[in-house]
Design a protein around this motif. Sequence first.
Motif, PDB file in Angstrom:
ATOM      1  N   LEU A 168     -53.208  17.795  30.365  1.00  0.00           N
ATOM      2  CA  LEU A 168     -53.331  18.852  29.363  1.00  0.00           C
ATOM      3  C   LEU A 168     -52.866  20.213  29.878  1.00  0.00           C
ATOM      4  O   LEU A 168     -52.511  21.092  29.084  1.00  0.00           O
ATOM      5  CB  LEU A 168     -54.783  18.968  28.874  1.00  0.00           C
ATOM      6  N   PHE A 169     -52.875  20.406  31.184  1.00  0.00           N
ATOM      7  CA  PHE A 169     -52.526  21.711  31.739  1.00  0.00           C
ATOM      8  C   PHE A 169     -51.117  22.161  31.366  1.00  0.00           C
ATOM      9  O   PHE A 169     -50.925  23.332  31.004  1.00  0.00           O
ATOM     10  CB  PHE A 169     -52.695  21.712  33.264  1.00  0.00           C
ATOM     11  N   PRO A 170     -50.085  21.299  31.433  1.00  0.00           N
ATOM     12  CA  PRO A 170     -48.741  21.756  31.052  1.00  0.00           C
ATOM     13  C   PRO A 170     -48.611  22.124  29.581  1.00  0.00           C
ATOM     14  O   PRO A 170     -47.660  22.817  29.211  1.00  0.00           O
ATOM     15  CB  PRO A 170     -47.849  20.535  31.378  1.00  0.00           C
ATOM     16  N   LEU A 171     -49.550  21.677  28.722  1.00  0.00           N
ATOM     17  CA  LEU A 171     -49.477  21.977  27.292  1.00  0.00           C
ATOM     18  C   LEU A 171     -50.116  23.319  26.936  1.00  0.00           C
ATOM     19  O   LEU A 171     -49.994  23.774  25.804  1.00  0.00           O
ATOM     20  CB  LEU A 171     -50.174  20.870  26.491  1.00  0.00           C
ATOM     21  N   SER A 172     -50.807  23.922  27.901  1.00  0.00           N
ATOM     22  CA  SER A 172     -51.565  25.131  27.616  1.00  0.00           C
ATOM     23  C   SER A 172     -50.706  26.390  27.739  1.00  0.00           C
ATOM     24  O   SER A 172     -49.895  26.519  28.656  1.00  0.00           O
ATOM     25  CB  SER A 172     -52.760  25.224  28.572  1.00  0.00           C
ATOM     26  N   CYS A 183     -55.531  10.517  27.487  1.00  0.00           N
ATOM     27  CA  CYS A 183     -55.771  11.930  27.781  1.00  0.00           C
ATOM     28  C   CYS A 183     -56.557  12.066  29.083  1.00  0.00           C
ATOM     29  O   CYS A 183     -57.703  11.608  29.171  1.00  0.00           O
ATOM     30  CB  CYS A 183     -56.563  12.580  26.645  1.00  0.00           C
ATOM     31  N   GLU A 184     -55.921  12.664  30.056  1.00  0.00           N
ATOM     32  CA  GLU A 184     -56.577  13.024  31.302  1.00  0.00           C
ATOM     33  C   GLU A 184     -56.387  14.512  31.507  1.00  0.00           C
ATOM     34  O   GLU A 184     -55.364  15.080  31.105  1.00  0.00           O
ATOM     35  CB  GLU A 184     -56.018  12.227  32.480  1.00  0.00           C
ATOM     36  N   LEU A 185     -57.348  15.155  32.119  1.00  0.00           N
ATOM     37  CA  LEU A 185     -57.329  16.613  32.212  1.00  0.00           C
ATOM     38  C   LEU A 185     -56.051  17.170  32.845  1.00  0.00           C
ATOM     39  O   LEU A 185     -55.483  18.142  32.315  1.00  0.00           O
ATOM     40  CB  LEU A 185     -58.562  17.103  32.986  1.00  0.00           C
ATOM     41  N   GLU A 190     -59.804  16.595  19.110  1.00  0.00           N
ATOM     42  CA  GLU A 190     -61.198  16.284  19.435  1.00  0.00           C
ATOM     43  C   GLU A 190     -61.300  14.953  20.180  1.00  0.00           C
ATOM     44  O   GLU A 190     -62.050  14.822  21.146  1.00  0.00           O
ATOM     45  CB  GLU A 190     -62.048  16.226  18.162  1.00  0.00           C
ATOM     46  N   GLY A 191     -60.523  13.967  19.690  1.00  0.00           N
ATOM     47  CA  GLY A 191     -60.523  12.662  20.343  1.00  0.00           C
ATOM     48  C   GLY A 191     -59.967  12.730  21.754  1.00  0.00           C
ATOM     49  O   GLY A 191     -60.451  12.058  22.664  1.00  0.00           O
ATOM     50  N   CYS A 192     -58.943  13.563  21.942  1.00  0.00           N
ATOM     51  CA  CYS A 192     -58.336  13.731  23.254  1.00  0.00           C
ATOM     52  C   CYS A 192     -59.316  14.364  24.234  1.00  0.00           C
ATOM     53  O   CYS A 192     -59.467  13.905  25.372  1.00  0.00           O
ATOM     54  CB  CYS A 192     -57.070  14.580  23.147  1.00  0.00           C
ATOM     55  N   LEU A 193     -59.993  15.422  23.788  1.00  0.00           N
ATOM     56  CA  LEU A 193     -60.962  16.088  24.657  1.00  0.00           C
ATOM     57  C   LEU A 193     -62.152  15.176  24.968  1.00  0.00           C
ATOM     58  O   LEU A 193     -62.686  15.199  26.081  1.00  0.00           O
ATOM     59  CB  LEU A 193     -61.436  17.390  24.013  1.00  0.00           C
ATOM     60  N   ILE A 206     -49.458  13.952  20.798  1.00  0.00           N
ATOM     61  CA  ILE A 206     -48.669  12.721  20.764  1.00  0.00           C
ATOM     62  C   ILE A 206     -48.661  12.112  22.174  1.00  0.00           C
ATOM     63  O   ILE A 206     -48.250  12.762  23.136  1.00  0.00           O
ATOM     64  CB  ILE A 206     -47.220  12.972  20.307  1.00  0.00           C
ATOM     65  N   LEU A 207     -49.142  10.888  22.290  1.00  0.00           N
ATOM     66  CA  LEU A 207     -49.141  10.178  23.565  1.00  0.00           C
ATOM     67  C   LEU A 207     -47.869   9.339  23.663  1.00  0.00           C
ATOM     68  O   LEU A 207     -47.683   8.404  22.888  1.00  0.00           O
ATOM     69  CB  LEU A 207     -50.379   9.272  23.669  1.00  0.00           C
ATOM     70  N   LEU A 208     -47.000   9.679  24.589  1.00  0.00           N
ATOM     71  CA  LEU A 208     -45.734   8.952  24.713  1.00  0.00           C
ATOM     72  C   LEU A 208     -45.932   7.523  25.217  1.00  0.00           C
ATOM     73  O   LEU A 208     -45.107   6.655  24.968  1.00  0.00           O
ATOM     74  CB  LEU A 208     -44.785   9.704  25.650  1.00  0.00           C
ATOM     75  N   GLY A 209     -47.031   7.304  25.941  1.00  0.00           N
ATOM     76  CA  GLY A 209     -47.365   5.942  26.352  1.00  0.00           C
ATOM     77  C   GLY A 209     -46.514   5.424  27.493  1.00  0.00           C
ATOM     78  O   GLY A 209     -45.980   6.189  28.305  1.00  0.00           O
ATOM     79  N   LEU A 210     -46.347   4.095  27.518  1.00  0.00           N
ATOM     80  CA  LEU A 210     -45.697   3.433  28.643  1.00  0.00           C
ATOM     81  C   LEU A 210     -44.227   3.134  28.409  1.00  0.00           C
ATOM     82  O   LEU A 210     -43.456   3.031  29.349  1.00  0.00           O
ATOM     83  CB  LEU A 210     -46.436   2.124  28.962  1.00  0.00           C
TER      84      LEU A 210
END
Length: 315
Positions: free
Chosen positions: A184-188, A179-181, A95-98, A13-17
Amino acid sequence: MASRNHSSITEFILLGLSADRHVQVLLFVLFLIIYLLTLLGNLLIILVIHTESNLHTPMYFFLSHLSFQDLFYSSVTVPKLLENLLSQRKAISVEGCLAQVFFVSATTGIEACLLSVMAYDRYAAICHPLLYGQVMNKQLCERLVWGSWVVAFLDALMNILLALSMDFCEVQTIHHYSCELPSLFPLSCSDVSTNSAMLLCSALLHAIGTCLLIFFSYVRILSTILSISSTTGRSKAFFTCSSHLTAVTLFYASAIVRYLMPTSGSPLELILSIQYSVITPLVNPLIYSWKNKEVKAALRRMMIKYLQCLSTEEI
């Protein structure tokens, strides 16, 4: 802590602006206008350079590729941003995010490499004007452009291959509009120390490698300009570089800080990302055309030809 492999998680889920619907509508209109202007401006630059024979020089060859890259760059993130601003559930598939992570990394790297190549081109033109045609021949120009794309894509590929092995937690919310790399780190749930080290090395490689080339090119350029006895000559030489220096400052000032700062989902992160991935592709055509008499003259000639064609068809 509950965890699942990313293959069993279908979306983020992208919270956006903004969470305010009225603000989202206003942002949609704003970013739609920015995106359309970005497409128009960069397409015009590409078209005018390819149709005007007097612009078939190394400097404009690199500029046309920078404009093509900016079209690609903007199209990686803005269409999905526009979609999410209008949708209730701002989801993106794993897949789209990656895929977006890969192309954001690649296009950022290409932009950095092309800007450094353009700095070298200005160095060759100002410091070695008599040898410029031999040094910056067609074969070298093509190799420099292709090299920029290959280096950036290989770098992005190494980072995304490591990202594929990450395990993600139940929390699937990304505090960003794309999605920027680093996001994603805090979600792992798995150890991301290798991923972080690889990303840091990549960022430093691009930042230091390309910045050093730009820095040393402009040190030599400045030295050459100061040695010119004519005031008019010095002004002309400096004016030749002013557009490129402006583009470099806009891009590097935001991109380096964004990729080296810790991920926290702060407004500053969003502003920096918008600066280098949305605003820079928009303003690059303006920077290079507004300060360039040759480009402005070519654009006028192209518009006159277009209007003449329209009047002929009407008759």
